[in-house]
Design an enzyme around this catalytic site. Structure first.
Site, PDB file in Angstrom:
ATOM      1  N   HIS A 323     -10.695  23.286 -19.196  1.00 53.30           N
ATOM      2  CA  HIS A 323     -10.985  23.794 -17.851  1.00 53.30           C
ATOM      3  C   HIS A 323     -10.148  25.005 -17.489  1.00 53.30           C
ATOM      4  CE1 HIS A 323     -12.964  19.906 -17.458  1.00 53.30           C
ATOM      5  NE2 HIS A 323     -13.626  20.431 -16.459  1.00 53.30           N
ATOM      6  N   GLY A 324      -8.969  25.109 -18.013  1.00 51.09           N
ATOM      7  CA  GLY A 324      -8.157  26.264 -17.648  1.00 51.09           C
ATOM      8  C   GLY A 324      -6.827  26.266 -18.342  1.00 51.09           C
TER       9      GLY A 324
END
Lengths: 472, 307
Positions: A323-324
């Site tokens: 996701h990041g």
């Protein structure tokens, strides 16, 4: 190009006006789909088109090579994985890892040892690289035959409804659909419209109307110390993320349906889950099943003993990191892995469900665990995340002033939150299945309901926001 | 021949959208939404190397500085208001500001209006500068070709819906005139209604303290501009006394320290009267006051000893 923009309506109108004329001819169909998808993506930044082509071509030729040169199969698989992960690492994770190296050097009293580079993140890179990898891995495993036509392959990889924010459609699910075409039935068209309209409703009416209150809460340098405020904000944030992403997935599914293709369900009422395991089986299904099949199972899957738990932790941590490039996402994924292990060891859902109102207790327990995950998900760093969780779970001050301000200035956001909760309770109580649900499913009520939803999307929309999952 | 259900639903939906658009009360000329403010902000970012004197700051500058007065006072100098709503002095904003000055101007001048909020990063998402700068190709095209259509289908919020059901029209207490020079000229129409409406959310919560880096960035730019021959002036945007004191406390604004830093960096601080003007809310001036205040700024600039 955002789905919730006027330009997209023009784009989609043009696309679907021409689609019936080209869909019968495979080459024309693929070329039109590929060309339109490139235009769709190029509206953000045409320079990154080259990246999709680069990544796609490597996988296309790697798969062909696997079929024609079996001896090179493994090497070609590694070439594909290295190219895809390498691209992701360069654009998404380089800054994070270089900063981490400097932090370690700093911890030992040294100066920064490497210059930190931060490249612009190409929209949707995490989605299309994963789709592309699923293709080569499936070909390697012998579960899929490589496609001969490069247009066919790129029509799959770049198909605009799901190009930038999923759902992650496996090659095995879509390539064979793209080989032929199916004339859309009246059922396809109305179902497509329903998915698109309610997708827009989730995004524009529910998620966007809650966004101002949430952004205000997370943008502050100092976390407001109020337990009730943070429970409301994190509830709003969880619903916002859900409606933002599930809305996008629904629009993508609806558009595909109008083309005559089927995408699998990506969200299935996750907040009604009675265990954490069930939650993750209902949330972002295309990603969780991707990680299950391409990470968890190759690691050994549900083995007995510690190894089985480690496999879960590693898979969930990687899923968080997908996701990041931030410690918050890493910890978010890892903590969910640990909580899944705890749930498995204690067997809590199985025990609690037997109690009176056990189902409600189980769901409440899931929400308590998931809400802490959302505190991590929304925070800019670990300090902020821990401060929020501290305020939520260790109440020291029942400060109602921020709540009063929310009630005063964020009425619209709170109203749509109430609407969402009512809808989910409706589902949770099984009213969908009962007679009252049947009444709402008659053609006439559906038509009026869809028309009303369209009006609300236009006039009761929140401030225009990009989709949250674009950043991933 | 049977008509497809999807077609019926789409027709019904579009008809309903059209009807609601017709039924909603029309907005008077000069209302906020009618003037397409998004396009107004985007146009400011298209100014490049074309002015002799540029005023910068947040909403108090946007409403409170009339560049036409500066042009008259300075014998035809090209003047512009580069203020943005919610505007903070971020590095990106300071760079964009510099770009508006004509390098060939004989006496380039930057005038920075400060309020405590303009150097606090809270609520940066409200910043019209950031929004206009980050506008993508789609948004630009939409604003250029479809702004009228968008205006006809603008969103309603609960307050407007409440007004609608009560039969009162929207935003009728103040008329906004979006000027080409970047100023929003405001005229109060319905003083009675205005006095009943609190248009500014009161700030009652503790807010974030100033990040030293933000102030340092402002001072670095002031220093660089001054050494490059640009005259830089600063002033505190006029605010009614009670509100100003309230802000000082809330934002912990240390004005003497800020002014000293500004002057050390080569800027000239202008001491200006604070609450002699007419504000149509707690901090924004009407057109007459804006003209009077701009004249006051120009007078103070002329009388300062610093070149």
């Amino acid at each position: 190009m955002l789905f919730n923009s006027l330009i997209f309506l023009l784009f989609a109108g043009t696309f679907f006006a021409i689609w019936p004329r080209v869909r019968a001819n495979p080459r024309a169909r693929w070329a039109w789909l590929f060309g339109a998808s490139m235009l769709f993506y190029g509206f953000w930044d045409w320079r990154f088109l080259g990246l999709i082509l680069f990544s796609g071509l490597i996988d296309y030729f790697a798969a062909l090579g696997m079929a024609s040169r079996p001896r090179w199969k493994k090497a070609l698989l590694w070439l594909s994985i290295t190219a895809n992960i390498g691209t992701l690492a360069l654009f998404k994770y380089a800054g994070f890892f270089l900063s981490a190296i400097n932090d370690v050097a700093g911890a030992f009293g040294g100066d920064a040892v490497v210059p930190v580079i931060r490249l612009a993140l190409p929209v949707g890179i995490s989605f299309y690289t994963f789709q592309s990898m699923s293709y080569t891995i499936d070909v390697y495993r012998g579960q899929l035959k490589p496609v001969r036509s490069v247009l066919h392959f790129f029509a799959y990889l770049s198909m605009f409804p799901q190009l930038v924010a999923g759902p992650i459609i496996r090659a095995s699910d879509l390539l064979h659909q793209l080989e032929g075409y199916k004339k859309t039935s009246a059922e396809d068209r109305i179902e497509g419209l329903r998915l698109i309209t309610f997708g827009f409703f989730k995004k524009m009416v529910i998620a966007d109307n809650m966004a101002p209150a949430i952004q205000d809460a997370f943008a502050r340098a100092h976390v407001i110390d109020s337990t009730p405020y943070w429970w409301i904000i994190i509830t709003m944030f969880a619903v916002q993320v859900y409606c933002d992403f599930a809305g996008y997935s629904d629009i993508a599914r609806g558009l595909a349906r109008w083309m005559g293709y089927h995408f699998k369900v990506n969200f299935d009422h996750p907040f009604a889950a009675k265990s954490l395991r069930e939650f993750w089986a209902r949330w972002h299904i295309s990603l969780t099943t991707w990680f299950r099949d391409y990470v968890y199972m190759p690691l050994g899957g549900p083995m007995k003993g510690l190894r089985g738990h480690v496999n879960t932790w590693v898979t969930m941590a990687l899923s968080g990191f997908w996701h990041g490039a931030n410690w918050t996402f890493l910890l978010w994924g890892f903590s969910q892995g640990v909580l899944l292990s705890v749930e498995k060891l204690l067997g809590t859902p199985k025990r609690l469900i037997k109690l009176p109102s056990g189902r409600w207790i189980c769901t409440a327990l899931v929400i308590a665990q998931i809400w802490s995950a959302f505190a991590l998900f929304g925070s800019r760093d670990l300090t902020q995340a821990f401060a929020i969780m501290n305020s939520m779970y260790i109440p020291t001050e029942w400060n109602w002033l921020p709540v009063q301000r929310l009630l005063e200035y964020q009425k619209q956001g709170l109203l749509v939150l109430a609407l969402f909760i009512a809808r989910e309770l409706w589902y949770y109580l099984g009213l969908d299945e009962k007679r009252v649900g049947d009444l709402l499913r008659t053609p006439a009520t559906q038509t009026v309901g869809l028309a009303c939803a369209m009006v609300l999307c236009v006039y009761f929309r929140g401030p225009g926001m990009a989709f949250i999952y674009f950043q991933f | 021949m049977t008509i497809d259900r999807t077609t019926i639903t789409l027709c019904l939906g579009f008809a309903a959208i059209f009807c609601v658009g017709l039924l909603r009360p029309s907005q008077p000329q000069g209302s906020w939404d009618r003037s397409h403010p998004k396009r107004f902000w985007a146009q400011k970012l298209e100014w490049e190397r074309q002015f002799d004197i540029v005023f910068a700051g947040d909403s108090r500058v946007v409403f409170g500085i009339a560049p036409e007065v500066a042009t008259e006072t300075m014998g035809g100098a090209r003047a512009a208001n580069f203020g943005f709503l919610g505007g903070g002095y971020s590095a990106a904003y300071l760079e964009a500001l510099e770009g508006t000055l004509d390098p060939a101007s004989p006496a380039p001048i930057l005038v920075l209006g400060f309020s405590p909020r303009s150097i606090v990063p809270t609520l940066t998402w409200l910043n019209e500068f950031t929004e206009a700068r980050d506008m993508g190709l789609c948004d630009r095209l939409t604003q250029r070709y479809f702004s009228e259509l968008l205006w006809n289908h603008r969103r309603l919020d609960l307050v407007q819906l409440e007004d609608w059901f009560r039969g009162s029209s929207e935003f009728e207490e103040v008329i906004y005139n979006f000027r080409d020079d970047g100023w929003i000229e405001t005229q109060v129409v319905d003083t009675e209604r205005l006095s009943r409406t609190d248009r500014m959310n009161p700030i009652t919560e503790p807010v974030d303290p100033y990040p030293p880096t933000m102030i340092e960035a402002v001072m670095d730019h002031v220093e660089r501009w001054s050494s490059a021959g640009i005259r830089v002036f600063g002033y505190r945007s006029p605010t009614p006394g009670r509100r100003a004191r309230n802000e000082d406390e809330l934002y912990r604004f240390d004005e003497p320290f800020f002014v000293a830093s500004f002057e050390r960096s080569g800027g000239t601080w202008l001491e200006l009267p604070g609450d002699e003007y007419t504000f149509w809310d707690s901090s924004h001036m009407d057109d007459e006051s804006a003209r009077a205040f701009t004249a006051e700024v120009m007078r103070a600039m002329r009388t300062t000893s610093r070149p």
